[in-house]
Design a protein around this motif. Structure first.
Motif, PDB file in Angstrom:
ATOM      1  N   LEU A  19     -13.446   7.460  -3.963  1.00 57.44           N
ATOM      2  CA  LEU A  19     -14.565   8.397  -4.052  1.00 57.44           C
ATOM      3  C   LEU A  19     -14.856   9.066  -2.716  1.00 57.44           C
ATOM      4  O   LEU A  19     -15.869   9.746  -2.564  1.00 57.44           O
ATOM      5  N   HIS A  20     -13.969   8.856  -1.741  1.00 55.58           N
ATOM      6  CA  HIS A  20     -14.079   9.506  -0.428  1.00 55.58           C
ATOM      7  C   HIS A  20     -12.763  10.235  -0.158  1.00 55.58           C
ATOM      8  O   HIS A  20     -12.020   9.891   0.762  1.00 55.58           O
ATOM      9  N   PRO A  21     -12.448  11.257  -0.979  1.00 52.48           N
ATOM     10  CA  PRO A  21     -11.119  11.875  -0.926  1.00 52.48           C
ATOM     11  C   PRO A  21     -10.891  12.671   0.347  1.00 52.48           C
ATOM     12  O   PRO A  21     -11.819  13.225   0.935  1.00 52.48           O
ATOM     13  N   ALA A  22      -9.610  12.726   0.746  1.00 47.21           N
ATOM     14  CA  ALA A  22      -9.221  13.496   1.927  1.00 47.21           C
ATOM     15  C   ALA A  22      -8.045  14.408   1.618  1.00 47.21           C
ATOM     16  O   ALA A  22      -7.361  14.862   2.535  1.00 47.21           O
ATOM     17  N   GLY A  23      -7.802  14.667   0.330  1.00 45.28           N
ATOM     18  CA  GLY A  23      -6.707  15.532  -0.077  1.00 45.28           C
ATOM     19  C   GLY A  23      -6.947  16.067  -1.475  1.00 45.28           C
ATOM     20  O   GLY A  23      -7.793  15.544  -2.217  1.00 45.28           O
ATOM     21  N   PRO A  24      -6.213  17.111  -1.880  1.00 47.47           N
ATOM     22  CA  PRO A  24      -6.440  17.737  -3.192  1.00 47.47           C
ATOM     23  C   PRO A  24      -6.259  16.791  -4.373  1.00 47.47           C
ATOM     24  O   PRO A  24      -7.069  16.794  -5.302  1.00 47.47           O
ATOM     25  N   LEU A 178       5.695  11.261  -6.059  1.00 43.92           N
ATOM     26  CA  LEU A 178       4.250  11.388  -5.938  1.00 43.92           C
ATOM     27  C   LEU A 178       3.924  12.515  -4.965  1.00 43.92           C
ATOM     28  O   LEU A 178       4.472  12.567  -3.867  1.00 43.92           O
ATOM     29  N   ARG A 179       3.028  13.417  -5.364  1.00 43.41           N
ATOM     30  CA  ARG A 179       2.604  14.512  -4.497  1.00 43.41           C
ATOM     31  C   ARG A 179       1.349  14.093  -3.714  1.00 43.41           C
ATOM     32  O   ARG A 179       0.341  13.715  -4.292  1.00 43.41           O
ATOM     33  N   LEU A 180       1.453  14.156  -2.382  1.00 43.79           N
ATOM     34  CA  LEU A 180       0.323  13.869  -1.505  1.00 43.79           C
ATOM     35  C   LEU A 180       0.067  15.068  -0.603  1.00 43.79           C
ATOM     36  O   LEU A 180       0.972  15.853  -0.325  1.00 43.79           O
ATOM     37  N   GLN A 181      -1.169  15.166  -0.133  1.00 41.90           N
ATOM     38  CA  GLN A 181      -1.502  16.175   0.868  1.00 41.90           C
ATOM     39  C   GLN A 181      -2.797  15.761   1.547  1.00 41.90           C
ATOM     40  O   GLN A 181      -3.761  15.377   0.882  1.00 41.90           O
ATOM     41  N   ALA A 182      -2.804  15.833   2.865  1.00 44.77           N
ATOM     42  CA  ALA A 182      -4.008  15.520   3.640  1.00 44.77           C
ATOM     43  C   ALA A 182      -4.673  16.824   4.062  1.00 44.77           C
ATOM     44  O   ALA A 182      -4.011  17.736   4.555  1.00 44.77           O
ATOM     45  N   ASP A 183      -5.977  16.901   3.875  1.00 43.76           N
ATOM     46  CA  ASP A 183      -6.701  18.112   4.256  1.00 43.76           C
ATOM     47  C   ASP A 183      -6.809  18.267   5.767  1.00 43.76           C
ATOM     48  O   ASP A 183      -6.855  19.388   6.274  1.00 43.76           O
TER      49      ASP A 183
END
Length: 226
Positions: A19-24, A178-183
């Motif tokens: 619940l503390h997301p840092a990516g899309p 798995l697709r990841l991305q950091a904002d």
């Protein structure tokens, strides 16, 4: 209940909080969670209201035909219409959200490819573009999609970075993506999310997101060291 609210809210943040997301991808998962929470909270309130109504309403006299009509109405409304409405709402949000989390070609540029192999009880990380190999550490550029190709050499594990995306099983003889991305640049904790033996609790890793320029510099240096 109110006294326990602050304690409950402490679980909404931290390195392993979804619940503390840092990516899309993580933001999409968090949005789905909050949507389900609101929807089923409304259902819970409605059910409690009906229970209170049934407990304290004034009794009334009805003939057999009226009783059958009321029973039929509750069966159709509560047993068919309400569940179907909930399912339709969840699918209306869930299908597009799930589609957005798939490792599809990005709108701009290309996704970085990283290969991760799980074994009891650590993670082998390899970058095919540059022939870089690491252990328990994944470096990525912030703001760029990353496709993590996950597999295992022994038992089933699960690759999970809660603040960046969902979890994906690492299965022997099979590769999942798995697709990841950091904002933003930062350090993000990861953990095996599938019990895999006595060392499972210590099978963690770190994802380090760099500025794009810093990532290029790191990759050049790491390739030279290898």
């Amino acid at each position: 209940m109110l006294a326990g609210t602050p304690l409950g809210l402490t679980g909404c943040a931290g390195p392993f909080s979804t619940l503390h997301p840092a990516g899309p991808s993580a933001a999409t998962a968090a949005m789905l969670w909050w949507g389900m929470f609101v929807l089923f909270s409304l259902v819970f309130v409605a059910v409690c209201g009906l229970w209170l109504y049934a407990m304290f309403r004034s009794p009334s006299i009805r003939d057999e035909a009226q009783e059958k009509h009321i029973h039929r109405r509750w069966i159709i409304g509560g047993g068919l219409v309400l569940p179907l409405a909930c399912i339709v709402v969840l699918l209306a949000f869930g299908i597009p959200a799930g589609h957005s989390m798939l490792p599809l070609p990005p709108d701009e540029g290309e996704a970085l490819e990283v290969h991760v192999t799980a074994r009891q009880w650590h993670w082998d990380v390899h970058y095919p573009d540059g022939d870089i190999s690491l252990s328990n550490e994944v470096h990525i550029p912030a703001g760029r999609p990353v496709d993590v190709h996950v597999t295992s050499v022994d038992v089933i594990h699960s690759f999970w970075v809660p603040r960046l995306g969902g979890k994906l099983d690492a299965i022997p003889g099979r590769t999942n993506v798995l697709r990841l991305q950091a904002d933003a640049p930062g350090s993000y904790r990861g953990q095996c999310a599938e019990f895999c033996g006595t060392g499972h609790a210590h099978m963690h890793f770190t994802v380090i997101a760099h500025d794009p320029e810093d990532f290029d510099a790191w990759r050049t240096e790491a390739a030279g060291n290898d």
